[in-house]
Enzyme design. Structure first.
Site: not given
Ligand SMILES: *Cc1c(COP(=O)(O)O)cnc(C)c1O
Length: 382
Positions: A50, A102, A174, A199
């Site tokens: 962890r 998002y 982000d 992604k």
């Molecule tokens: C998918 C996404 C998230 C969240 O990520 P997860 O891996 O699905 O929890 C946050 N920000 C953006 C821009 C995303 O496309």
């Protein structure tokens, strides 16, 4: 010596070459929860997974290098990373966020963080005056996506970073949509970069992951304490999948971008397509700002078609492109933001942004471009 990002994606953590005892080219998966101590009060550097695990640590070093961060911390999903991030704040703190984000990020801000006393205001962060007007004495952070999901709005990161610094506010970006291959917000002045590793970084639609990349030691210590305490660190196997995915990040990003530009230009020519949002098109309102701060436009396209019927027909008729949530992987995926990623955003707010029954979002993969064009053509016209 400094290396190009293509080389860093393969060998990101050069140190491990010297310390990995077997010389394994693919970094091993340390599938263990705990570690034996060599003596009383002694540690190998690893105590319990962890806190840290060698495979996760290897991945974190690679991602920190790609983003030019002080350190990176790997989480079990992008939302787990966002959740840990928001633990930096306390009741009464105020955050200014982009008004197009998002959907899951809007949901955590409105339904989890707000309940815990953190006030989030959503503003158009491509308008610098709107940011300045919303700063209060309690404002602790500015949270930005650029380009945004799904409307592809672009925010000037250097300019916002100046505003943040002069007001002693954290700038959080982000960077999921462009990945570190095309954009490095820390170099432009951000304090924290967030990624959904699910992604582009993972790139194969096969695992969830998330990252926080921290610009300095103080933030790193705070986030390390939070992950150790709340426990959403990425598993050893998933860390390995991310290490493997990142090796091909540059060639995937280049190919996906190349395909996306062809598709965006083609979509613009179609009668049933009313507008195309892709930051790689010179007609896009954020084209110049994006070009000034990123080395590419990525492979995310949104577009409005003429009617709800056309939108649902495309989703039902595409053969190669698949109707599924998520983005950034080698397989092209199409989503219906209104029903999927942004279903929890109140209708009025959603529609004011253009997220309506005529909006589709396309994440372009690495298929042959002719097959993608044929697929979209038959879905649109037959
Ligand atoms: C998918 C996404 C998230 C969240 O990520 P997860 O891996 O699905 O929890 C946050 N920000 C953006 C821009 C995303 O496309």
């Amino acid at each position: 010596m400094s290396y190009h990002i293509n080389t860093k994606c393969l060998y990101g953590n050069m140190e491990s070459r010297k310390t990995e005892p077997t010389g394994a080219i693919s970094y091993p998966i340390y599938q263990t929860a705990t570690f034996a101590h060599p003596g009383v009060g002694e540690s190998t550097g690893y105590d319990y997974s962890r806190l840290q695990n060698p495979t996760r640590e290897q991945l974190e070093k690679v991602v920190a290098t790609l983003e030019n961060g002080h350190e990176a911390v790997a989480f079990s999903s992008g939302m787990a990373a966002t959740n840990a991030l928001m633990e930096l704040f306390r009741p009464g703190d105020h955050v200014i966020a982009s008004d197009d984000l998002y959907g899951g990020t809007i949901r955590i801000f409105n339904h989890i963080n707000r309940k815990n006393g953190i006030q989030v205001d959503f503003v158009d962060t491509s308008n610098l005056d709107a940011i300045i007007d919303n700063i209060t004495e309690n404002t602790k952070a500015i949270y930005i996506e650029t380009p945004t999901n799904p409307m592809m709005n672009v925010t000037d990161l250097r300019a916002v970073s100046k505003i943040a610094k002069s007001n002693n506010i954290l700038l959080i970006v982000d960077n999921t949509f462009l990945s570190p291959y095309f954009q490095n917000p820390i170099v432009l002045g951000a304090d924290i970069v967030l990624h959904s590793g699910t992604k582009f970084l993972g790139g194969h639609n096969d695992t969830l992951a998330g990252f926080l990349v921290l610009a300095n030691e103080t933030l790193t210590e705070q986030i390390r304490f939070i992950v150790k305490t709340t426990g959403a660190g990425l598993s050893p196997f998933d860390s390995w999948l991310l290490l493997r995915g990142i090796k091909t990040l540059p060639i995937r990003m280049e190919k996906q971008q190349e395909n996306a530009l062809v598709l965006a230009k083609w979509l613009e020519q179609q009668d049933k397509v009313k507008s195309v949002y892709y930051v790689g098109l010179p007609s896009h309102i954020g084209y110049q700002v994006n070009k000034s701060q990123a080395s590419g436009a990525g492979s995310m396209i949104s577009f409005h078609v003429d009617s709800e019927q056309t939108a649902t027909r495309i989703l039902e008729k595409v053969q190669i492109i698949q109707y599924a949530e998520s983005l950034g992987g080698v397989e092209s995926l199409m989503t219906y933001p209104m029903l999927q990623t942004h279903a929890d955003v109140p209708k009025k707010i959603r529609e004011a942004k253009g997220i309506n029954e005529r909006l589709l979002r396309l994440s372009v993969g690495i298929e042959h471009i002719d097959d993608l064009l044929d697929d979209l053509a038959q879905a649109l016209h037959d």
